[in-house]
Design a protein around this motif. Sequence first.
Motif, PDB file in Angstrom:
ATOM      1  N   GLU A  31       0.834  -1.202   0.000  1.00  0.00           N
ATOM      2  CA  GLU A  31       0.000   0.000   0.000  1.00  0.00           C
ATOM      3  C   GLU A  31       0.873   1.257   0.000  1.00  0.00           C
ATOM      4  OE1 GLU A  31      -3.643   1.407   2.774  1.00  0.00           O
ATOM      5  OE2 GLU A  31      -3.049  -0.680   3.009  1.00  0.00           O
ATOM      6  N   LEU A  32       1.837   1.259   0.884  1.00  0.00           N
ATOM      7  CA  LEU A  32       2.738   2.408   0.987  1.00  0.00           C
ATOM      8  C   LEU A  32       3.451   2.634  -0.340  1.00  0.00           C
ATOM      9  CD1 LEU A  32       4.209   4.631   2.470  1.00  0.00           C
ATOM     10  CD2 LEU A  32       5.795   2.924   3.388  1.00  0.00           C
ATOM     11  N   ARG A  33       3.935   1.549  -0.904  1.00  0.00           N
ATOM     12  CA  ARG A  33       4.661   1.663  -2.162  1.00  0.00           C
ATOM     13  C   ARG A  33       3.804   2.304  -3.241  1.00  0.00           C
ATOM     14  NH1 ARG A  33       5.538  -3.418  -5.353  1.00  0.00           N
ATOM     15  NH2 ARG A  33       3.815  -2.272  -6.313  1.00  0.00           N
ATOM     16  N   VAL A  91       1.336   4.386  -2.892  1.00  0.00           N
ATOM     17  CA  VAL A  91       1.184   5.828  -2.662  1.00  0.00           C
ATOM     18  C   VAL A  91       2.464   6.549  -3.056  1.00  0.00           C
ATOM     19  CG1 VAL A  91       0.820   7.612  -0.923  1.00  0.00           C
ATOM     20  CG2 VAL A  91      -0.512   5.509  -0.852  1.00  0.00           C
ATOM     21  N   LEU A  92       3.588   5.981  -2.704  1.00  0.00           N
ATOM     22  CA  LEU A  92       4.863   6.630  -3.021  1.00  0.00           C
ATOM     23  C   LEU A  92       5.063   6.755  -4.531  1.00  0.00           C
ATOM     24  CD1 LEU A  92       7.157   4.967  -0.338  1.00  0.00           C
ATOM     25  CD2 LEU A  92       6.445   7.369  -0.442  1.00  0.00           C
ATOM     26  N   ILE A  93       4.750   5.686  -5.233  1.00  0.00           N
ATOM     27  CA  ILE A  93       4.895   5.723  -6.685  1.00  0.00           C
ATOM     28  C   ILE A  93       4.038   6.827  -7.285  1.00  0.00           C
ATOM     29  CG2 ILE A  93       4.299   4.472  -8.798  1.00  0.00           C
ATOM     30  CD1 ILE A  93       5.199   1.904  -7.343  1.00  0.00           C
ATOM     31  N   LYS A  94       2.817   6.911  -6.792  1.00  0.00           N
ATOM     32  CA  LYS A  94       1.916   7.947  -7.280  1.00  0.00           C
ATOM     33  C   LYS A  94       2.513   9.330  -7.003  1.00  0.00           C
ATOM     34  CE  LYS A  94      -2.798   9.410  -6.463  1.00  0.00           C
ATOM     35  NZ  LYS A  94      -3.870   9.153  -5.491  1.00  0.00           N
ATOM     36  N   GLY A  95       3.069   9.492  -5.814  1.00  0.00           N
ATOM     37  CA  GLY A  95       3.675  10.780  -5.472  1.00  0.00           C
ATOM     38  C   GLY A  95       4.846  11.088  -6.388  1.00  0.00           C
ATOM     39  N   ARG A  96       5.643  10.067  -6.642  1.00  0.00           N
ATOM     40  CA  ARG A  96       6.794  10.273  -7.506  1.00  0.00           C
ATOM     41  C   ARG A  96       6.349  10.748  -8.874  1.00  0.00           C
ATOM     42  NH1 ARG A  96      10.868   5.358  -8.437  1.00  0.00           N
ATOM     43  NH2 ARG A  96       9.381   5.174 -10.148  1.00  0.00           N
ATOM     44  N   GLU A  97       5.262  10.178  -9.360  1.00  0.00           N
ATOM     45  CA  GLU A  97       4.735  10.606 -10.659  1.00  0.00           C
ATOM     46  C   GLU A  97       4.285  12.046 -10.631  1.00  0.00           C
ATOM     47  OE1 GLU A  97       1.831   7.663 -11.489  1.00  0.00           O
ATOM     48  OE2 GLU A  97       3.102   6.635 -12.932  1.00  0.00           O
ATOM     49  N   PHE A  98       3.856  12.497  -9.480  1.00  0.00           N
ATOM     50  CA  PHE A  98       3.426  13.885  -9.348  1.00  0.00           C
ATOM     51  C   PHE A  98       4.615  14.805  -9.102  1.00  0.00           C
ATOM     52  CE2 PHE A  98      -1.067  12.676  -8.039  1.00  0.00           C
ATOM     53  CZ  PHE A  98      -1.569  13.035  -9.274  1.00  0.00           C
ATOM     54  N   ILE A 122       6.969  14.531  -6.658  1.00  0.00           N
ATOM     55  CA  ILE A 122       7.376  14.746  -5.276  1.00  0.00           C
ATOM     56  C   ILE A 122       8.735  14.093  -5.045  1.00  0.00           C
ATOM     57  CG2 ILE A 122       6.855  13.991  -2.928  1.00  0.00           C
ATOM     58  CD1 ILE A 122       3.842  14.604  -3.989  1.00  0.00           C
ATOM     59  N   GLU A 168      12.179  12.581  -3.084  1.00  0.00           N
ATOM     60  CA  GLU A 168      12.464  11.612  -2.026  1.00  0.00           C
ATOM     61  C   GLU A 168      12.550  12.326  -0.686  1.00  0.00           C
ATOM     62  OE1 GLU A 168      15.908   9.312  -2.843  1.00  0.00           O
ATOM     63  OE2 GLU A 168      15.871   8.242  -0.920  1.00  0.00           O
ATOM     64  N   CYS A 199       9.319  13.066   0.949  1.00  0.00           N
ATOM     65  CA  CYS A 199       8.686  11.873   1.511  1.00  0.00           C
ATOM     66  C   CYS A 199       9.326  11.516   2.840  1.00  0.00           C
ATOM     67  CB  CYS A 199       8.824  10.704   0.538  1.00  0.00           C
ATOM     68  SG  CYS A 199       7.859  10.919  -0.959  1.00  0.00           S
ATOM     69  N   ILE A 230       0.382  17.598 -14.940  1.00  0.00           N
ATOM     70  CA  ILE A 230       1.328  18.121 -13.945  1.00  0.00           C
ATOM     71  C   ILE A 230       2.769  17.953 -14.420  1.00  0.00           C
ATOM     72  CG2 ILE A 230       2.294  17.657 -11.664  1.00  0.00           C
ATOM     73  CD1 ILE A 230      -0.411  17.580 -10.550  1.00  0.00           C
ATOM     74  N   LYS A 231       3.016  16.843 -15.093  1.00  0.00           N
ATOM     75  CA  LYS A 231       4.374  16.627 -15.612  1.00  0.00           C
ATOM     76  C   LYS A 231       4.695  17.544 -16.781  1.00  0.00           C
ATOM     77  CE  LYS A 231       5.924  11.936 -14.748  1.00  0.00           C
ATOM     78  NZ  LYS A 231       5.906  10.548 -15.261  1.00  0.00           N
ATOM     79  N   TRP A 264      -2.073  14.652  -1.615  1.00  0.00           N
ATOM     80  CA  TRP A 264      -1.270  13.443  -1.615  1.00  0.00           C
ATOM     81  C   TRP A 264      -0.598  13.267  -0.239  1.00  0.00           C
ATOM     82  CZ3 TRP A 264       3.937  12.614  -0.902  1.00  0.00           C
ATOM     83  CH2 TRP A 264       4.378  11.322  -1.163  1.00  0.00           C
ATOM     84  N   VAL A 299      -1.693   6.498   5.393  1.00  0.00           N
ATOM     85  CA  VAL A 299      -1.099   5.171   5.298  1.00  0.00           C
ATOM     86  C   VAL A 299      -0.049   4.992   6.392  1.00  0.00           C
ATOM     87  CG1 VAL A 299       0.296   3.639   3.877  1.00  0.00           C
ATOM     88  CG2 VAL A 299      -1.504   4.993   2.828  1.00  0.00           C
ATOM     89  N   PHE A 336      12.443   5.180  -4.305  1.00  0.00           N
ATOM     90  CA  PHE A 336      13.013   6.235  -5.131  1.00  0.00           C
ATOM     91  C   PHE A 336      14.343   5.825  -5.748  1.00  0.00           C
ATOM     92  CE2 PHE A 336       9.877   8.788  -3.131  1.00  0.00           C
ATOM     93  CZ  PHE A 336       9.627   9.793  -4.033  1.00  0.00           C
TER      94      PHE A 336
END
Lengths: 123, 123, 123, 123
Positions: free
Chosen positions: A92-94, A96-103, A105, A107, A110, B25-26, B89, B96, B118
């Motif tokens: 689950e965490l992963r 969310v992180l991936i989604k954030g990275r795409e936006f 955000i 490291e 985070c 956004i990108k 986000w 989470v 990351f």
Amino acid sequence: MITIDYRDRKPIYEQIIERFQVLIIKGVLPAGSQMPSVRSLAVELSINPNTIQKAYMLLEQQGYIYSVKGRGSFVSETEGLVKEQKMEWQRELRDVLIKGREFGISEEECLETVRKCFGGGDL
Amino acid sequence: MITIDYRDRKPIYEQIIERFQVLIIKGVLPAGSQMPSVRSLAVELSINPNTIQKAYMLLEQQGYIYSVKGRGSFVSETEGLVKEQKMEWQRELRDVLIKGREFGISEEECLETVRKCFGGGDL
Amino acid sequence: MITIDYRDRKPIYEQIIERFQVLIIKGVLPAGSQMPSVRSLAVELSINPNTIQKAYMLLEQQGYIYSVKGRGSFVSETEGLVKEQKMEWQRELRDVLIKGREFGISEEECLETVRKCFGGGDL
Amino acid sequence: MITIDYRDRKPIYEQIIERFQVLIIKGVLPAGSQMPSVRSLAVELSINPNTIQKAYMLLEQQGYIYSVKGRGSFVSETEGLVKEQKMEWQRELRDVLIKGREFGISEEECLETVRKCFGGGDL
DNA sequence: GTGGTCTAGACCACA
DNA sequence: GTGGTCTAGACCACA
């Protein structure tokens, strides 16, 4: 013992499951202890018994509790469970992180959020 | 340009929204550029136009695009949006993390997951 | 409880939204009270459920109501909303006034219309 | 001479109509003066000529302009028009005020907005 | 029963 | 061609 947030978009049965998962893993409900009966909990939360039934059924499937015909539901040993639970949470965490990275955000941002979340005592 | 994962439990229109949010956004879709028309995208994805319509309507409400009757849909300026998006986000991530903390996951484990996510190039 | 004017050029779903906004802000539908179900309202108004669904979805997005799967839709607390609603309405009024001013209408004429509109009991 | 706001939800042809109505009533375009040709305006605004055509047709119906085959469109005498225009605008204002009243806005608040709108020099 | 998603298809205003 | 509204009807998850 348990509260439900109707404004939460998560279905009620899922909320119930999560609450009990926490209570059991944290040891508030130790292995062997009896779960509240479906009916009593339904009354207490003013909820359809079917919903509680469904939550208990899934908790049983996941290994958190077991039911004994005519006697009720009881908390299982949870040694192995914790690991599995952790893994699902990691996934689950992963996500969310991936989604954030795409936006876009970073490291560092985070890491900062993680630190704040844990350092902050509660919430 | 956009793909849909039918095995994903998220509804189609939400997947479309997320894909475009990222593209906008990108900067892949810069402000002022025209979105694919509702109908053409519907054909391309083999999806009912109503579903695309819903996604576009919500993207418009969120400020990502604006539609002009008879002309098409266009990407908006997104300066303010990015910040707002990040904040939402952040909230998601925080939720989470809190859940993980309740399950007894340590700060270090979380930090580790972030780094892996990351550092790992992609996914 | 709600009526639709088919001669009105405003789309049906917008009319429904406006009617409920008034009912909720006026307190006719107090916070926490249940909205008519999508289906029942659809039958009552002889309208397709999808149209009601759309109105409810938008009312939820605007913060007037919230929906719980399997339970129904309920009126939210509207403290903050009233202010926001007023502000949007102010903007609308301002736009009309500006347009009038451009057409050469005098301040006194506008004031007069306001007085007539409020003094006149109803409508 | 004329600008269009694509973000405005009003259709383009309506925006064109309103702009010219103001220009004509204010006397910027005096009676007898020639309107820009459909084609030239279409080029200038990067707009489909059909749209200009439609706006001109409606302006003619409303009595603001008249067209002479082969020569172009010209501004009409607008004496009687102003009154009619005012009445339509009055109706518009009244509708907004009624809506405000339903939202619980007081007469005094409306009067205040009017005064601010006119006293404020511009906008 | 409740809300939510999706399809198929019609019809409209607008450009 | 473009977006927007609406209907009819199916199917799903949830309570």
